[in-house]
Design a protein around this motif. Structure first.
Motif, PDB file in Angstrom:
ATOM      1  N   LEU A   1     -33.292   3.006 -53.951  1.00 51.15           N
ATOM      2  CA  LEU A   1     -33.724   1.885 -54.784  1.00 51.15           C
ATOM      3  C   LEU A   1     -32.947   0.615 -54.451  1.00 51.15           C
ATOM      4  O   LEU A   1     -33.490  -0.501 -54.499  1.00 51.15           O
ATOM      5  N   GLU A   2     -31.682   0.782 -54.113  1.00 49.09           N
ATOM      6  CA  GLU A   2     -30.851  -0.369 -53.752  1.00 49.09           C
ATOM      7  C   GLU A   2     -31.367  -1.034 -52.473  1.00 49.09           C
ATOM      8  O   GLU A   2     -31.372  -2.267 -52.364  1.00 49.09           O
ATOM      9  N   ILE A   3     -31.821  -0.220 -51.524  1.00 48.43           N
ATOM     10  CA  ILE A   3     -32.384  -0.753 -50.267  1.00 48.43           C
ATOM     11  C   ILE A   3     -33.606  -1.614 -50.566  1.00 48.43           C
ATOM     12  O   ILE A   3     -33.752  -2.727 -50.053  1.00 48.43           O
ATOM     13  N   LEU A   4     -34.480  -1.075 -51.428  1.00 43.14           N
ATOM     14  CA  LEU A   4     -35.688  -1.820 -51.788  1.00 43.14           C
ATOM     15  C   LEU A   4     -35.343  -3.095 -52.534  1.00 43.14           C
ATOM     16  O   LEU A   4     -35.936  -4.158 -52.297  1.00 43.14           O
ATOM     17  N   LYS A   5     -34.383  -3.009 -53.421  1.00 46.10           N
ATOM     18  CA  LYS A   5     -33.960  -4.171 -54.200  1.00 46.10           C
ATOM     19  C   LYS A   5     -33.401  -5.261 -53.293  1.00 46.10           C
ATOM     20  O   LYS A   5     -33.728  -6.448 -53.448  1.00 46.10           O
ATOM     21  N   ASN A   6     -32.576  -4.880 -52.345  1.00 45.14           N
ATOM     22  CA  ASN A   6     -31.963  -5.851 -51.432  1.00 45.14           C
ATOM     23  C   ASN A   6     -33.022  -6.533 -50.556  1.00 45.14           C
ATOM     24  O   ASN A   6     -32.932  -7.736 -50.288  1.00 45.14           O
ATOM     25  N   ARG A   7     -34.004  -5.733 -50.130  1.00 43.66           N
ATOM     26  CA  ARG A   7     -35.057  -6.305 -49.290  1.00 43.66           C
ATOM     27  C   ARG A   7     -35.861  -7.354 -50.073  1.00 43.66           C
ATOM     28  O   ARG A   7     -36.166  -8.433 -49.568  1.00 43.66           O
ATOM     29  N   LEU A   8     -36.163  -7.020 -51.330  1.00 49.81           N
ATOM     30  CA  LEU A   8     -36.916  -7.949 -52.174  1.00 49.81           C
ATOM     31  C   LEU A   8     -36.080  -9.185 -52.492  1.00 49.81           C
ATOM     32  O   LEU A   8     -36.585 -10.310 -52.506  1.00 49.81           O
ATOM     33  N   SER A   9     -34.806  -8.986 -52.700  1.00 48.06           N
ATOM     34  CA  SER A   9     -33.901 -10.094 -53.003  1.00 48.06           C
ATOM     35  C   SER A   9     -33.804 -11.056 -51.827  1.00 48.06           C
ATOM     36  O   SER A   9     -33.841 -12.277 -51.995  1.00 48.06           O
ATOM     37  N   ASP A  10     -33.700 -10.499 -50.613  1.00 47.63           N
ATOM     38  CA  ASP A  10     -33.623 -11.337 -49.408  1.00 47.63           C
ATOM     39  C   ASP A  10     -34.886 -12.161 -49.253  1.00 47.63           C
ATOM     40  O   ASP A  10     -34.829 -13.357 -48.885  1.00 47.63           O
ATOM     41  N   LEU A  11     -36.007 -11.541 -49.533  1.00 49.45           N
ATOM     42  CA  LEU A  11     -37.296 -12.240 -49.398  1.00 49.45           C
ATOM     43  C   LEU A  11     -37.395 -13.364 -50.439  1.00 49.45           C
ATOM     44  O   LEU A  11     -37.847 -14.468 -50.147  1.00 49.45           O
ATOM     45  N   TYR A  12     -36.947 -13.082 -51.643  1.00 50.95           N
ATOM     46  CA  TYR A  12     -36.979 -14.083 -52.734  1.00 50.95           C
ATOM     47  C   TYR A  12     -36.110 -15.295 -52.372  1.00 50.95           C
ATOM     48  O   TYR A  12     -36.504 -16.450 -52.592  1.00 50.95           O
ATOM     49  N   ILE A  13     -34.931 -15.039 -51.819  1.00 48.97           N
ATOM     50  CA  ILE A  13     -34.021 -16.121 -51.431  1.00 48.97           C
ATOM     51  C   ILE A  13     -34.644 -16.981 -50.341  1.00 48.97           C
ATOM     52  O   ILE A  13     -34.586 -18.214 -50.374  1.00 48.97           O
ATOM     53  N   GLU A  14     -35.289 -16.328 -49.386  1.00 46.35           N
ATOM     54  CA  GLU A  14     -35.901 -17.050 -48.275  1.00 46.35           C
ATOM     55  C   GLU A  14     -37.060 -17.904 -48.757  1.00 46.35           C
ATOM     56  O   GLU A  14     -37.249 -19.038 -48.297  1.00 46.35           O
ATOM     57  N   ILE A  15     -37.847 -17.401 -49.684  1.00 47.33           N
ATOM     58  CA  ILE A  15     -38.985 -18.154 -50.223  1.00 47.33           C
ATOM     59  C   ILE A  15     -38.505 -19.417 -50.942  1.00 47.33           C
ATOM     60  O   ILE A  15     -39.114 -20.482 -50.839  1.00 47.33           O
TER      61      ILE A  15
END
Length: 400
Positions: free
Chosen positions: A384-398
């Protein structure tokens, strides 16, 4: 250095066949599907259609013929009216032979130039198909030359299909050029590329497989691909899919705008008809004697005149609206000629978002259907942490 004589059909190393060998050769020739002849070079004429093939390095080829002999016969068609032989294949070899001095020519070709004489009864279309096929077999063609061959063969076979001689054009092209039918179709599709991508294909800057994918997209999408290739040097599958989706969105928008313009134009036509009808009514009321009371006549004339003036105002509004719509269309086209940094980022983000969503779907499917893979709470937290980090990185980039 003594010139090496080439071994040709009908000639031994000594230049003379015994009767037994001659009989055998005659039988071989009788069993062959074509007529083999030695033809004097002054009886052979170039073929105008061979101009599409490069005629370079003739001097080097001439030297090679002196040293190694003529490795491939010429292919010709007999012109009975002129008693000459028109070249189908072997234009460069013919020009190279003509560079030889007379003494060397007679030493190498005492009986004439070895030629395969094709049927002279074939049509002009079949002759050109034969010419392209023969040149392809004997030459190392570039991508650009191969594309020309396929383009021209398609034109020739389209004529044959119209006459009912063939049914499958790509199959015939594949057979003539010794390639797969699938590959032939890809080359045909590549003709839909915009000039920039077409040049890249000719220069091997993109593969035939990529060219086939790009050719299915509209001009806007292909322009975006060119700009991304210039910007990054490559384009991945996710970015390509994103461009396709944006292109589809734009096409829907354009379709809506076209329909809106068509409706407005139709309304304008109806206003014109209405104005013409009102004008006729005004003329009728003004010029025709009638039993209608004067007050009623004046009231009706005023009503019709007011209606005409309103219709003319509506017409002017529609004309202004149409002009505005056309101007907006021009502005959209201008904006679409180059890809902005914002749009480039948008395409990249869409690709990354789709990739992330795909990863989420895959991992949730694993978690749902393969619970045995989760050995402990710690293992679940890690996933779940992997998925969370991936989504977080995408949110920051957007939001950057």
């Amino acid at each position: 250095m003594a010139a090496k004589k080439s071994f040709k059909p009908g000639q031994t190393a000594s230049g003379i066949l015994d009767s037994k060998g001659g009989d055998k050769l005659k039988q071989m020739q009788a069993n062959s599907n074509y007529n083999f002849k030695f033809i004097p070079k002054d009886k052979i004429t170039p073929n105008e259609k061979n101009k599409n093939y490069s005629q370079d390095n003739i001097e080097a080829l001439s030297e090679s013929i002196v040293v190694n002999g003529l490795r491939h016969n010429l292919s010709v068609i007999h012109d009975a009216e002129k008693d000459t032989y028109r070249i189908v294949s072997g234009e460069r070899r013919f020009h190279a032979i003509n560079l030889l001095d007379e003494k060397t020519y007679k030493e190498l070709f005492p009986a004439g130039v070895p030629c395969k004489v094709e049927r002279s009864s074939i049509s002009e279309i079949d002759e050109e198909i034969m010419l392209i096929s023969a040149n392809h077999d004997i030459r190392e063609t570039t991508t650009e030359e191969k594309r020309w061959e396929i383009r021209r063969l398609k034109e020739l076979y389209e004529a044959k299909k119209l006459s009912g001689e063939i049914t499958n054009i790509s199959k015939e092209i594949a057979k003539q050029l010794n390639i797969s039918q699938r590959q032939a179709i890809k080359y045909v599709n590549a003709e839909k590329l915009i000039p920039e991508l077409s040049d890249l294909l000719n220069q091997n800057g993109i593969s035939l497989e990529d060219a086939n994918k790009f050719s299915r997209l509209d001009e806007w999408a292909q322009l975006k691909i060119v700009e991304m290739l210039n910007e990054k040097g490559s384009i991945n599958t996710e970015e390509l899919e994103s461009i396709k989706k944006i292109s589809q969105e734009k096409e829907l928008e354009n379709q809506h705008n076209r329909q809106e313009l068509e409706r407005t134009l139709q309304m304008l036509k109806e206003r014109d008809k209405n104005i013409e009808s009102l004008e006729r009514r005004i003329q009728s009321l003004t010029n025709t004697d009638t039993e209608i009371p004067r007050n009623d006549l004046e009231d009706e004339l005023k009503y019709v005149t007011d209606a005409k003036e309103k219709a003319e105002r509506d017409k002017q509004k529609l004309e202004n609206q149409i002009e505005k719509m056309k101007q907006q269309q021009k502005e959209r086209e201008l904006r679409n000629t180059s890809i902005s940094d914002i749009e480039l980022k948008r395409i990249s983000l869409i690709a990354k978002t789709e990739q992330t969503l795909q990863m989420f779907e895959t991992n949730f499917s694993i978690l749902k259907n393969n619970k045995s893979l989760i050995k402990s709470d710690e293992d679940l937290k890690t996933r779940l942490e992997i998925l969370k980090n991936r989504l977080s990185d995408l949110y920051i980039e957007i939001n950057s």
